[in-house]
Design a protein around this motif. Structure first.
Motif, mmCIF file in Angstrom:
data_model
loop_
_atom_site.group_PDB
_atom_site.id
_atom_site.type_symbol
_atom_site.label_atom_id
_atom_site.label_comp_id
_atom_site.label_asym_id
_atom_site.label_seq_id
_atom_site.Cartn_x
_atom_site.Cartn_y
_atom_site.Cartn_z
ATOM 1 N N MET A 61 14.445 -10.171 -9.600
ATOM 2 C CA MET A 61 12.994 -10.010 -9.444
ATOM 3 C C MET A 61 12.294 -10.140 -10.803
ATOM 4 O O MET A 61 12.820 -9.725 -11.824
ATOM 5 N N LYS A 62 11.133 -10.733 -10.772
ATOM 6 C CA LYS A 62 10.334 -10.886 -11.986
ATOM 7 C C LYS A 62 9.881 -9.515 -12.501
ATOM 8 O O LYS A 62 9.398 -8.693 -11.726
ATOM 9 N N ILE A 63 10.036 -9.277 -13.807
ATOM 10 C CA ILE A 63 9.578 -8.015 -14.388
ATOM 11 C C ILE A 63 8.262 -8.279 -15.124
ATOM 12 O O ILE A 63 8.189 -9.163 -15.984
ATOM 13 N N PHE A 64 7.231 -7.512 -14.772
ATOM 14 C CA PHE A 64 5.919 -7.695 -15.399
ATOM 15 C C PHE A 64 5.753 -6.711 -16.556
ATOM 16 O O PHE A 64 6.245 -5.595 -16.496
ATOM 17 N N ASP A 65 5.045 -7.143 -17.590
ATOM 18 C CA ASP A 65 4.694 -6.273 -18.711
ATOM 19 C C ASP A 65 3.487 -5.449 -18.321
ATOM 20 O O ASP A 65 2.445 -6.003 -17.988
ATOM 21 N N LEU A 66 3.623 -4.135 -18.382
ATOM 22 C CA LEU A 66 2.487 -3.268 -18.046
ATOM 23 C C LEU A 66 2.067 -2.538 -19.319
ATOM 24 O O LEU A 66 2.336 -1.366 -19.495
ATOM 25 N N ILE A 67 1.406 -3.266 -20.215
ATOM 26 C CA ILE A 67 1.056 -2.687 -21.516
ATOM 27 C C ILE A 67 -0.444 -2.482 -21.655
ATOM 28 O O ILE A 67 -0.920 -2.091 -22.714
ATOM 29 N N GLY A 68 -1.204 -2.760 -20.589
ATOM 30 C CA GLY A 68 -2.666 -2.726 -20.676
ATOM 31 C C GLY A 68 -3.247 -1.326 -20.838
ATOM 32 O O GLY A 68 -4.335 -1.161 -21.356
ATOM 33 N N GLY A 69 -2.512 -0.325 -20.331
ATOM 34 C CA GLY A 69 -3.003 1.049 -20.431
ATOM 35 C C GLY A 69 -3.975 1.414 -19.333
ATOM 36 O O GLY A 69 -4.476 2.539 -19.290
ATOM 37 N N TRP A 70 -4.272 0.474 -18.456
ATOM 38 C CA TRP A 70 -5.177 0.732 -17.318
ATOM 39 C C TRP A 70 -4.821 -0.298 -16.253
ATOM 40 O O TRP A 70 -4.587 -1.476 -16.589
ATOM 41 N N LEU A 71 -4.802 0.160 -15.004
ATOM 42 C CA LEU A 71 -4.332 -0.709 -13.913
ATOM 43 C C LEU A 71 -4.971 -2.105 -13.908
ATOM 44 O O LEU A 71 -4.278 -3.123 -13.870
ATOM 45 N N GLY A 121 5.455 -7.896 -5.884
ATOM 46 C CA GLY A 121 6.348 -7.386 -6.940
ATOM 47 C C GLY A 121 5.549 -6.690 -8.036
ATOM 48 O O GLY A 121 5.891 -5.585 -8.471
ATOM 49 N N TRP A 122 4.448 -7.315 -8.467
ATOM 50 C CA TRP A 122 3.603 -6.703 -9.505
ATOM 51 C C TRP A 122 3.057 -5.368 -9.004
ATOM 52 O O TRP A 122 3.099 -4.354 -9.712
ATOM 53 N N ALA A 123 2.526 -5.376 -7.751
ATOM 54 C CA ALA A 123 1.910 -4.159 -7.195
ATOM 55 C C ALA A 123 2.936 -3.035 -7.080
ATOM 56 O O ALA A 123 2.612 -1.868 -7.315
ATOM 57 N N GLY A 124 4.173 -3.380 -6.748
ATOM 58 C CA GLY A 124 5.232 -2.380 -6.683
ATOM 59 C C GLY A 124 5.490 -1.792 -8.062
ATOM 60 O O GLY A 124 5.544 -0.570 -8.235
ATOM 61 N N GLN A 125 5.603 -2.661 -9.066
ATOM 62 C CA GLN A 125 5.875 -2.190 -10.430
ATOM 63 C C GLN A 125 4.695 -1.388 -11.000
ATOM 64 O O GLN A 125 4.880 -0.493 -11.821
ATOM 65 N N ALA A 126 3.495 -1.723 -10.541
ATOM 66 C CA ALA A 126 2.309 -0.999 -11.020
ATOM 67 C C ALA A 126 2.099 0.305 -10.248
ATOM 68 O O ALA A 126 1.146 1.037 -10.518
ATOM 69 N N GLY A 127 2.961 0.585 -9.277
ATOM 70 C CA GLY A 127 2.887 1.853 -8.547
ATOM 71 C C GLY A 127 1.917 1.845 -7.375
ATOM 72 O O GLY A 127 1.547 2.892 -6.862
ATOM 73 N N LEU A 128 1.499 0.651 -6.937
ATOM 74 C CA LEU A 128 0.526 0.578 -5.842
ATOM 75 C C LEU A 128 1.180 0.522 -4.469
ATOM 76 O O LEU A 128 0.538 0.812 -3.464
ATOM 77 N N LEU A 129 2.440 0.083 -4.426
ATOM 78 C CA LEU A 129 3.140 -0.039 -3.140
ATOM 79 C C LEU A 129 4.518 0.592 -3.277
ATOM 80 O O LEU A 129 5.202 0.323 -4.280
ATOM 81 N N ASP A 130 4.915 1.394 -2.286
ATOM 82 C CA ASP A 130 6.302 1.855 -2.312
ATOM 83 C C ASP A 130 7.183 0.770 -1.675
ATOM 84 O O ASP A 130 6.677 -0.235 -1.173
ATOM 85 N N GLU A 131 8.498 0.989 -1.707
ATOM 86 C CA GLU A 131 9.413 -0.062 -1.236
ATOM 87 C C GLU A 131 9.217 -0.389 0.233
ATOM 88 O O GLU A 131 9.305 -1.550 0.632
ATOM 89 N N VAL A 132 8.940 0.647 1.011
ATOM 90 C CA VAL A 132 8.778 0.444 2.458
ATOM 91 C C VAL A 132 7.547 -0.427 2.718
ATOM 92 O O VAL A 132 7.596 -1.408 3.465
ATOM 93 N N ARG A 133 6.441 -0.099 2.036
ATOM 94 C CA ARG A 133 5.202 -0.845 2.223
ATOM 95 C C ARG A 133 5.359 -2.285 1.705
ATOM 96 O O ARG A 133 4.892 -3.234 2.333
ATOM 97 N N ALA A 134 6.035 -2.427 0.568
ATOM 98 C CA ALA A 134 6.250 -3.763 0.003
ATOM 99 C C ALA A 134 7.059 -4.620 0.971
ATOM 100 O O ALA A 134 6.722 -5.795 1.210
ATOM 101 N N ALA A 135 8.114 -4.045 1.558
ATOM 102 C CA ALA A 135 8.959 -4.793 2.504
ATOM 103 C C ALA A 135 8.146 -5.194 3.735
ATOM 104 O O ALA A 135 8.274 -6.318 4.243
#
Ligand SMILES: [Zn+2]
Length: 198
Positions: free
Chosen positions: A1-11, A39-53
């Motif tokens: 899975m692609k890993i996104f950089d979350l360095i912005g400090g704000w969603l 994938g991005w939304a999951g890594q950013a904490g917006l979707l859990d695994e169940v919702r993402a699937a």
């Protein structure tokens, strides 16, 4: 899975950083499919695994709709980039499309009672393919209305348009990521010095 950089400090800033490079010249897209967006939304904490699937299954069933959501997401990202890039440059952003996006997102906002507390909730439409975009827009509203909007910066890298919140003590952060852009700039300066002396 692609890993996104979350360095912005704000969603919403992390969302604008889902493409790389200079926005006016070389622009490398990282949201190349609806699955990337999930994938991005999951890594950013917006979707859990169940919702993402569940969303990936929905996207399989409705590929044209998923494509349209991806295109809309990229449009919103560009709009958010322009707003916060202007804010970072101490200019006045055009808020026309921003306000339109707020209205769109607000249609999905619900007040819910959870564990004895009332709060906002976005998750009451489990199958909506664009549900990850609503909290992104809301985070942009929160940031713009908060005094912290004055800390939004655009990376000083020559080929970088990433946005971040400068929370360094003396507000002197210039690069999105010292490992990457800061070092590239230093390496370039070093290279020019060597060329001049050599
Ligand atoms: Zn950068």
């Amino acid at each position: 899975m692609k890993i996104f950089d979350l360095i912005g400090g704000w969603l919403c800033l992390d969302f604008t950083n889902t493409a790389d490079g200079d926005i006016n010249t070389e622009w490398t897209e990282h949201l190349n499919s609806y699955a990337d967006l999930v994938g991005w939304a999951g890594q950013a904490g917006l979707l859990d695994e169940v919702r993402a699937a569940l969303l990936l299954k929905e996207a399989d069933a409705y590929p044209a709709e998923a494509e349209a959501v991806l295109a809309h997401a990229i449009q919103l990202r560009m709009m958010l980039y322009h707003v916060f890039s202007a804010v970072a440059a101490d200019e006045t952003p055009d808020l026309t499309d921003f306000n339109r996006a707020i209205n769109e997102a607000a249609q999905h906002l619900q007040s819910v009672l959870k564990a004895g507390d009332y709060s906002w909730d976005w998750s009451t439409e489990p199958e909506a393919l664009d549900q990850m975009l609503w909290p992104v827009i809301w985070s942009a509203v929160d940031l713009l209305h908060s005094p912290q909007h004055k800390l939004v910066r655009e990376c000083g890298g020559n080929t970088c348009s990433w946005l971040f919140l400068d929370t360094s003590r003396n507000h002197s952060r210039r690069w999105c990521d010292m490992k990457d852009c800061g070092n590239r700039a230093k390496a370039r300066a070093h290279y020019h010095r060597i060329k001049q002396t050599g």
